[in-house]
Design a protein around this motif. Structure first.
Motif, PDB file in Angstrom:
ATOM      1  N   ASN A   1      13.024   7.966  -3.886  1.00 50.10           N
ATOM      2  CA  ASN A   1      13.274   8.896  -2.780  1.00 50.10           C
ATOM      3  C   ASN A   1      12.533   8.397  -1.547  1.00 50.10           C
ATOM      4  OD1 ASN A   1      12.587  11.232  -5.332  1.00 50.10           O
ATOM      5  ND2 ASN A   1      14.630  10.603  -4.705  1.00 50.10           N
ATOM      6  N   PHE A   2      13.273   8.012  -0.520  1.00 48.38           N
ATOM      7  CA  PHE A   2      12.694   7.427   0.690  1.00 48.38           C
ATOM      8  C   PHE A   2      11.777   6.241   0.324  1.00 48.38           C
ATOM      9  CE2 PHE A   2      13.806  11.799   1.904  1.00 48.38           C
ATOM     10  CZ  PHE A   2      14.806  11.477   2.811  1.00 48.38           C
ATOM     11  N   GLN A   3      10.457   6.343   0.482  1.00 43.46           N
ATOM     12  CA  GLN A   3       9.623   5.139   0.351  1.00 43.46           C
ATOM     13  C   GLN A   3       9.019   4.929  -1.043  1.00 43.46           C
ATOM     14  OE1 GLN A   3       9.713   6.723   3.652  1.00 43.46           O
ATOM     15  NE2 GLN A   3      11.152   5.002   3.676  1.00 43.46           N
ATOM     16  N   LEU A   4       9.296   5.826  -2.009  1.00 47.95           N
ATOM     17  CA  LEU A   4       8.629   5.655  -3.312  1.00 47.95           C
ATOM     18  C   LEU A   4       9.540   6.066  -4.462  1.00 47.95           C
ATOM     19  CD1 LEU A   4       5.902   4.981  -4.732  1.00 47.95           C
ATOM     20  CD2 LEU A   4       5.357   7.424  -4.624  1.00 47.95           C
TER      21      LEU A   4
ATOM     22  N   LEU B   1       8.461  -0.787  -3.413  1.00 51.60           N
ATOM     23  CA  LEU B   1       7.828   0.508  -3.691  1.00 51.60           C
ATOM     24  C   LEU B   1       8.876   1.572  -4.034  1.00 51.60           C
ATOM     25  CD1 LEU B   1       5.331  -0.859  -2.413  1.00 51.60           C
ATOM     26  CD2 LEU B   1       4.922   1.242  -1.144  1.00 51.60           C
ATOM     27  N   SER B   2      10.027   1.462  -3.365  1.00 49.36           N
ATOM     28  CA  SER B   2      10.993   2.560  -3.481  1.00 49.36           C
ATOM     29  C   SER B   2      12.039   2.308  -4.563  1.00 49.36           C
ATOM     30  CB  SER B   2      11.686   2.788  -2.140  1.00 49.36           C
ATOM     31  OG  SER B   2      12.394   1.628  -1.764  1.00 49.36           O
TER      32      SER B   2
ATOM     33  N   THR C   1       0.819  -1.235   0.000  1.00 54.72           N
ATOM     34  CA  THR C   1       0.000   0.000   0.000  1.00 54.72           C
ATOM     35  C   THR C   1       0.845   1.275   0.000  1.00 54.72           C
ATOM     36  OG1 THR C   1      -0.467   0.015   2.380  1.00 54.72           O
ATOM     37  CG2 THR C   1      -2.016  -1.192   0.974  1.00 54.72           C
ATOM     38  N   ALA C   2       0.650   2.187   0.937  1.00 54.84           N
ATOM     39  CA  ALA C   2       1.163   3.561   0.775  1.00 54.84           C
ATOM     40  C   ALA C   2       2.678   3.680   0.910  1.00 54.84           C
ATOM     41  CB  ALA C   2       0.479   4.486   1.783  1.00 54.84           C
ATOM     42  N   VAL C   3       3.259   3.053   1.948  1.00 60.03           N
ATOM     43  CA  VAL C   3       4.716   3.220   2.150  1.00 60.03           C
ATOM     44  C   VAL C   3       5.454   1.887   2.298  1.00 60.03           C
ATOM     45  CG1 VAL C   3       4.583   5.544   3.168  1.00 60.03           C
ATOM     46  CG2 VAL C   3       4.423   3.521   4.662  1.00 60.03           C
ATOM     47  N   GLY C   4       4.724   0.778   2.220  1.00 61.16           N
ATOM     48  CA  GLY C   4       5.368  -0.527   2.374  1.00 61.16           C
ATOM     49  C   GLY C   4       4.955  -1.258   3.638  1.00 61.16           C
TER      50      GLY C   4
END
Ligand SMILES: O=C(O)C[C@H](O)C(=O)O
Length: 458
Positions: free
Chosen positions: A347-350, A260-261, A222-225
């Motif tokens: 960048n960071f989580q995506l 995701l990232s 989903t949104a950030v892992g």
């Protein structure tokens, strides 16, 4: 143009009256008039497959009621037929997460599903348990894996098999080898074509290996892992549904944070496509050189005449298929450079260059698939060998003297080669005059066909 009013969390706006999409898609159309190139249908269909899988999982778990679940599935199946492809017009150069394309699919499916008389919303029902941040990376892997499995690999096997067939037909033909584009020791045509076939085999092996990583999916992160808003087991069940839809073996990635990232598997696949482009470029260039002439070039082969070559020079025929192939290969190499930059944009989580990765990867898969089939069917399968043009230079080739290195030494052999070349005489005649070797021994040592077998001439 007739319009209707649609609403989203930012307010109201006009969309074309007959559009299946809603407000968020229209905002993206207005915001990104960049390349006027929409996302590839194969990518959109992969997103739709994820929505179909998610609806089935959500319905089975009871999160989604049966009416809505069935309506979304029906809508998804309808879109997968391709009849609504024009309702996915958002530019490739859009938001880096691909949220606009995810919402485009959510809106179209919600609209079609609502025609079944149930109230289906894009965000709450079609996007249930998902975020663009896991849907889009999953769709990249899914669409690329389908493209490699169903299109690219069969095309490469076809090209390799066509080359192998021609190689075995032409195994009796010996020709002058070339290194640095200069005359070198002889080889057989099946050896020359065998190199192409072996390169393709190794390319296929590399794609088979890359498929293992492509079949690991981001869905469930989903949104950030962390998987926020996705129920337990959702990732595994969606992967299972997608495996059943496609016949491929999908599973959740070991780390959703990574999937995701990053776009590592896409970068790897693009690298394999670049490697294949180099193979295709080599085959195309070898064919062009061999076909050059017909009078003032090498003239070793004659490619099938497919079209008049020149608008001004009557009767000229050009190697159009290898030229097309070389351009496609150059394009794939360029698309890989952009994917390499995109792969660094986590960048960071995506990762925020996802639509570009999807578009370039699928374009490259298509270019290499179509090119492989054209090379096979309109160049390799149909070229004729001009044997007389191969035989004459082979007999005069002074480099055959290499076979005498072990008998008379490099320097003496070089002197013979120089003399033969300057006088334009067959090497065997000059060697007979300048060594103690008799004619019979020289014929044995300098036989081009024997020299193609390697080892130390006896
Ligand atoms: O669209 C989403 O689901 C998330 C979006 O990409 C974001 O992270 O802001």
């Amino acid at each position: 143009m007739a319009t209707r009013i649609e609403r989203d969390s930012m307010g109201e706006l006009e969309v074309p009256a007959d559009a299946l999409y809603g407000a968020q898609t229209q905002r993206a159309i207005n915001n990104f008039p960049v390349s006027h190139t929409p996302m590839p249908p194969a990518f959109i269909h992969a997103v739709v497959r994820i929505k179909l899988a998610a609806a089935r999982v959500n319905q089975a778990s009871g999160e989604l009621d049966n009416e809505r679940g069935e309506a979304i599935q029906k809508a998804a199946r309808e879109v997968l037929t391709g009849i609504h492809d024009q309702h996915f017009p958002i530019d490739v150069f859009q938001t880096g997460s691909g949220t606009s394309s995810n919402m485009n699919v959510n809106e179209v499916l919600a609209n079609l599903a609502s025609r079944e008389g149930v109230d289906v919303t894009p965000n709450d029902h079609v996007n249930m348990g998902q975020s663009s941040n896991d849907v889009i990376p999953t769709a990249i892997h899914l669409s690329a894996a389908i493209g490699v499995h169903e299109t690219l690999r069969p095309a490469l096997v076809h090209l390799r098999d066509t080359i192998d067939r021609r190689a075995s037909e032409l195994s009796h033909i010996v020709k002058t080898g070339r290194t640095h584009l200069m005359d070198a020791m002889p080889l057989r045509m099946d050896q020359e074509l065998g190199a192409w076939s072996s390169q393709l085999n190794q390319a296929i092996e590399r794609f088979d290996s890359a498929m293992q990583r492509l079949c690991r999916l981001a869905q469930g992160g989903t949104a950030v892992g962390t998987g926020i808003n996705a129920p337990d087991g959702f990732a595994e069940q969606v992967a299972q549904e997608l495996s059943e839809q496609t016949g491929l073996m999908f599973a959740p990635n070991d780390s959703f944070f990574a999937s995701l990232s990053s776009q590592d598997a896409a970068v790897e696949l693009s690298g394999q496509l670049k490697g294949l482009a180099c193979v295709i470029m080599k085959i195309a260039n070898d064919l062009r050189w061999m076909n050059s002439g017909p009078l003032a070039g090498l003239g070793e082969i004659e490619l099938e005449a497919l079209q008049p070559g020149s608008s001004i020079m009557p009767g000229k025929v050009n190697p159009v298929i290898p030229e097309s192939a070389a351009q496609a290969a150059a394009q794939v190499i360029g698309l890989d450079a952009a994917i390499t930059v995109a792969g660094q944009s986590g960048n960071f989580q995506l990762n925020v260059m996802l639509p570009l990765v999807a578009s370039n990867l699928l374009t490259s898969i298509n270019l290499m698939s179509n090119t492989s089939r054209l090379l096979a069917d309109r160049a390799i399968a149909t070229f004729k060998v001009r044997e007389e043009n191969l035989k004459a230079p082979l007999a005069r080739n002074p480099i055959l003297v290499t076979a005498l290195n072990g008998v008379i030494g490099y320097n003496a052999a070089a002197a013979i080669a120089k003399k033969a070349y300057q006088a334009g005489r067959p090497i065997i005649d000059v060697a007979e005059e300048n060594t103690d070797l008799d004619r019979e021994t020289l014929e044995r040592l300098l036989d081009p066909a024997v020299l193609t077998q390697g080892g130390i001439p006896e």
